[in-house]
Design a protein around this motif. Structure first.
Motif, mmCIF file in Angstrom:
data_model
loop_
_atom_site.group_PDB
_atom_site.id
_atom_site.type_symbol
_atom_site.label_atom_id
_atom_site.label_comp_id
_atom_site.label_asym_id
_atom_site.label_seq_id
_atom_site.Cartn_x
_atom_site.Cartn_y
_atom_site.Cartn_z
ATOM 1 N N ARG A 1 0.815 -1.227 0.000
ATOM 2 C CA ARG A 1 0.000 0.000 0.000
ATOM 3 C C ARG A 1 0.847 1.275 0.000
ATOM 4 O O ARG A 1 0.301 2.375 -0.086
ATOM 5 N N PHE A 2 2.146 1.120 0.115
ATOM 6 C CA PHE A 2 3.041 2.272 0.272
ATOM 7 C C PHE A 2 3.854 2.499 -0.997
ATOM 8 O O PHE A 2 4.446 1.565 -1.537
ATOM 9 N N THR A 3 3.852 3.740 -1.456
ATOM 10 C CA THR A 3 4.661 4.131 -2.611
ATOM 11 C C THR A 3 5.387 5.421 -2.279
ATOM 12 O O THR A 3 4.780 6.360 -1.746
ATOM 13 N N VAL A 4 6.672 5.453 -2.574
ATOM 14 C CA VAL A 4 7.439 6.677 -2.390
ATOM 15 C C VAL A 4 7.836 7.195 -3.774
ATOM 16 O O VAL A 4 8.261 6.428 -4.642
ATOM 17 N N PHE A 5 7.639 8.491 -3.950
ATOM 18 C CA PHE A 5 7.999 9.167 -5.199
ATOM 19 C C PHE A 5 9.110 10.160 -4.911
ATOM 20 O O PHE A 5 9.083 10.856 -3.893
ATOM 21 N N LEU A 6 10.080 10.218 -5.823
ATOM 22 C CA LEU A 6 11.195 11.153 -5.668
ATOM 23 C C LEU A 6 11.282 12.050 -6.894
ATOM 24 O O LEU A 6 11.348 11.558 -8.022
ATOM 25 N N ASN A 7 11.277 13.351 -6.674
ATOM 26 C CA ASN A 7 11.479 14.335 -7.737
ATOM 27 C C ASN A 7 12.789 15.063 -7.424
ATOM 28 O O ASN A 7 12.815 16.002 -6.623
ATOM 29 N N LYS A 8 13.874 14.612 -8.029
ATOM 30 C CA LYS A 8 15.188 15.148 -7.705
ATOM 31 C C LYS A 8 15.331 16.611 -8.096
ATOM 32 O O LYS A 8 15.966 17.396 -7.388
ATOM 33 N N SER A 9 14.770 16.987 -9.225
ATOM 34 C CA SER A 9 14.918 18.377 -9.663
ATOM 35 C C SER A 9 14.240 19.338 -8.692
ATOM 36 O O SER A 9 14.712 20.448 -8.473
ATOM 37 N N ALA A 10 13.146 18.886 -8.083
ATOM 38 C CA ALA A 10 12.436 19.723 -7.116
ATOM 39 C C ALA A 10 12.909 19.470 -5.696
ATOM 40 O O ALA A 10 12.461 20.147 -4.757
ATOM 41 N N LYS A 11 13.798 18.495 -5.515
ATOM 42 C CA LYS A 11 14.265 18.086 -4.176
ATOM 43 C C LYS A 11 13.063 17.807 -3.277
ATOM 44 O O LYS A 11 12.924 18.360 -2.175
ATOM 45 N N HIS A 12 12.201 16.946 -3.774
ATOM 46 C CA HIS A 12 10.939 16.659 -3.094
ATOM 47 C C HIS A 12 10.653 15.169 -3.147
ATOM 48 O O HIS A 12 10.862 14.520 -4.183
ATOM 49 N N LEU A 13 10.210 14.614 -2.026
ATOM 50 C CA LEU A 13 9.704 13.256 -2.055
ATOM 51 C C LEU A 13 8.375 13.184 -1.327
ATOM 52 O O LEU A 13 8.056 14.048 -0.500
ATOM 53 N N SER A 14 7.604 12.180 -1.692
ATOM 54 C CA SER A 14 6.302 12.012 -1.064
ATOM 55 C C SER A 14 6.037 10.536 -0.813
ATOM 56 O O SER A 14 6.564 9.663 -1.526
ATOM 57 N N LEU A 15 5.271 10.296 0.208
ATOM 58 C CA LEU A 15 4.848 8.931 0.561
ATOM 59 C C LEU A 15 3.338 8.861 0.360
ATOM 60 O O LEU A 15 2.598 9.678 0.922
ATOM 61 N N HIS A 16 2.903 7.885 -0.451
ATOM 62 C CA HIS A 16 1.484 7.675 -0.692
ATOM 63 C C HIS A 16 1.057 6.382 -0.010
ATOM 64 O O HIS A 16 1.736 5.343 -0.168
ATOM 65 N N ILE A 17 -0.026 6.463 0.721
ATOM 66 C CA ILE A 17 -0.576 5.283 1.378
ATOM 67 C C ILE A 17 -1.999 5.117 0.851
ATOM 68 O O ILE A 17 -2.845 5.995 1.016
ATOM 69 N N VAL A 18 -2.237 3.973 0.187
ATOM 70 C CA VAL A 18 -3.575 3.769 -0.344
ATOM 71 C C VAL A 18 -3.929 2.287 -0.341
ATOM 72 O O VAL A 18 -3.115 1.459 -0.794
ATOM 73 N N PRO A 19 -5.084 1.897 0.183
ATOM 74 C CA PRO A 19 -6.004 2.733 0.931
ATOM 75 C C PRO A 19 -5.508 2.932 2.371
ATOM 76 O O PRO A 19 -4.856 2.056 2.937
ATOM 77 N N SER A 20 -5.832 4.065 2.939
ATOM 78 C CA SER A 20 -5.433 4.336 4.325
ATOM 79 C C SER A 20 -6.274 3.517 5.295
ATOM 80 O O SER A 20 -7.482 3.320 5.102
ATOM 81 N N GLN A 21 -5.593 3.045 6.340
ATOM 82 C CA GLN A 21 -6.263 2.219 7.349
ATOM 83 C C GLN A 21 -6.038 2.828 8.741
ATOM 84 O O GLN A 21 -5.049 3.538 8.956
ATOM 85 N N PRO A 22 -6.912 2.543 9.699
ATOM 86 C CA PRO A 22 -6.741 3.126 11.042
ATOM 87 C C PRO A 22 -5.369 2.847 11.656
ATOM 88 O O PRO A 22 -4.819 3.696 12.355
ATOM 89 N N GLY A 23 -4.811 1.680 11.385
ATOM 90 C CA GLY A 23 -3.486 1.343 11.909
ATOM 91 C C GLY A 23 -2.365 2.177 11.332
ATOM 92 O O GLY A 23 -1.228 2.130 11.819
ATOM 93 N N ASP A 24 -2.664 2.957 10.306
ATOM 94 C CA ASP A 24 -1.650 3.846 9.725
ATOM 95 C C ASP A 24 -1.495 5.127 10.541
ATOM 96 O O ASP A 24 -0.574 5.919 10.286
ATOM 97 N N SER A 25 -2.376 5.365 11.477
ATOM 98 C CA SER A 25 -2.270 6.556 12.326
ATOM 99 C C SER A 25 -0.982 6.489 13.139
ATOM 100 O O SER A 25 -0.790 5.578 13.949
#
Lengths: 115, 113
Positions: B61-85
Motif C-alpha cells: 500500500r506504500f509508494t514513495v515518489f522522488l522528484n530530484k529536480s524539485a528536491k521533493h519526495l512524497s509517501l502515498h498510502i492507499v487505501p489508508s487504514q486506522p493502523g496507519d495513524s
C-alpha cells in the motif's frame, strides 16, 4: 528480526548527576547511533559509532559522550545532566552498506526527565 | 539549517482514501531516502526507501515518489487504514560513505474511521 534493546524505558534523574543510557543490539551491526527526539524538532543525531572504540560527533554532541567497548553495546553518557536534556532518547543500529543501503533499526526509546 | 523539511505537522485522512505525506530537502548530496513510522512509546520502524537513481518505489500500500529536480519526495498510502495513524519521518542519507541519516520533523497522520 533485529532487536535493539534500551535498558530503561523511563528514567528520572537530578540536575548535575552523571547519567548512563545503555543500548544493546543482537545483529552484529557495525554501526550504532544515539538520537534525541523533541516535539517539533524531529530526530537529531547526538553521536554515532562505526566500530568498537570508534565514535563520531553528530549534530548535537554538546553535553554528551559515548562509549563503545563491545560491538553490541553503545552507551550514551550525560556528564552533568541539565534540565534541557529532558527528552526521548533513541538508539539505532545498522549494518555497513557496502553498496546496498541498509536502514537503521531503532530501540523503543528511553524517556529521560531531569529535575 | 534544516536539511530535511516536513512542512505539514499533521494530516487527517478518511479511512479508505489516499494519504500523501510530503518531504523537501536541500542537501543535493543525499542519494538515499527513507520513511519511518512511529507509534507513541515505540521506536521508529523502517517503512520504505528509495535510491536517488529511481523516481518511484512501491511496497504494497506504500509508494514513495522522488522528484530530484524539485528536491521533493512524497509517501502515498492507499487505501489508508486506522493502523496507519502514527507519526511519519522522512530521512536522507548523503553519499559521503558514512551512515548518517538526517531526519525531518515528522508529520502526524490521523486516519478517521
Amino acid at each position: 528480526d533485529v532487536k535493539v534493546t534500551q535498558s530503561s524505558r523511563y528514567l528520572v534523574k537530578r540536575t548535575g548527576e552523571k547519567v548512563f543510557l545503555e543500548c544493546v543490539q543482537d545483529m552484529d551491526h557495525e554501526n550504532m547511533f544515539w538520537y534525541r527526539q523533541d516535539p517539533g524538532l524531529g530526530l537529531r543525531l547526538i553521536y554515532f559509532s562505526y566500530d568498537v572504540k570508534m565514535k563520531e560527533k553528530g549534530d548535537i554532541p554538546e553535553g554528551y559522550s559515548v562509549s563503545r567497548e563491545k560491538k553490541e553495546r553503545f552507551s550514551l553518557i550525560l556528564e552533568s545532566a541539565s534540565t534541557n536534556q529532558t527528552s526521548m532518547y533513541l538508539c539505532a543500529s545498522s549494518s555497513q552498506s557496502d553498496g546496498s543501503n541498509q536502514p537503521q533499526h531503532f530501540g523503543d526509546g528511553t524517556r529521560l526527565s531531569i529535575l | 539549517d534544516q536539511q530535511v523539511k516536513q512542512n505539514s505537522p499533521s494530516l487527517s485522512v478518511q479511512e479508505g482514501r489516499i494519504s500523501i505525506l510530503n518531504c523537501d530537502y536541500t542537501n543535493s548530496m543525499f542519494d538515499y531516502f527513507l520513511w519511518y513510522k512511529k507509534y507513541p512509546a515505540e521506536g521508529p520502524t523502517f517503512l520504505i526507501s528509495i535510491s536517488s537513481i529511481k523516481d518511484k518505489n512501491e511496497d504494497g500500500r506504500f509508494t514513495v515518489f522522488l522528484n530530484k529536480s524539485a528536491k521533493h519526495l512524497s509517501l502515498h498510502i492507499v487505501p489508508s487504514q486506522p493502523g496507519d495513524s502514527a507519526v511519519y519521518f522522512c530521512a536522507g542519507k548523503d553519499n559521503f560513505g558514512n551512515e548518517k541519516l538526517t531526519f525531518g520533523t515528522g508529520t502526524r497522520l490521523t486516519i478517521i474511521p
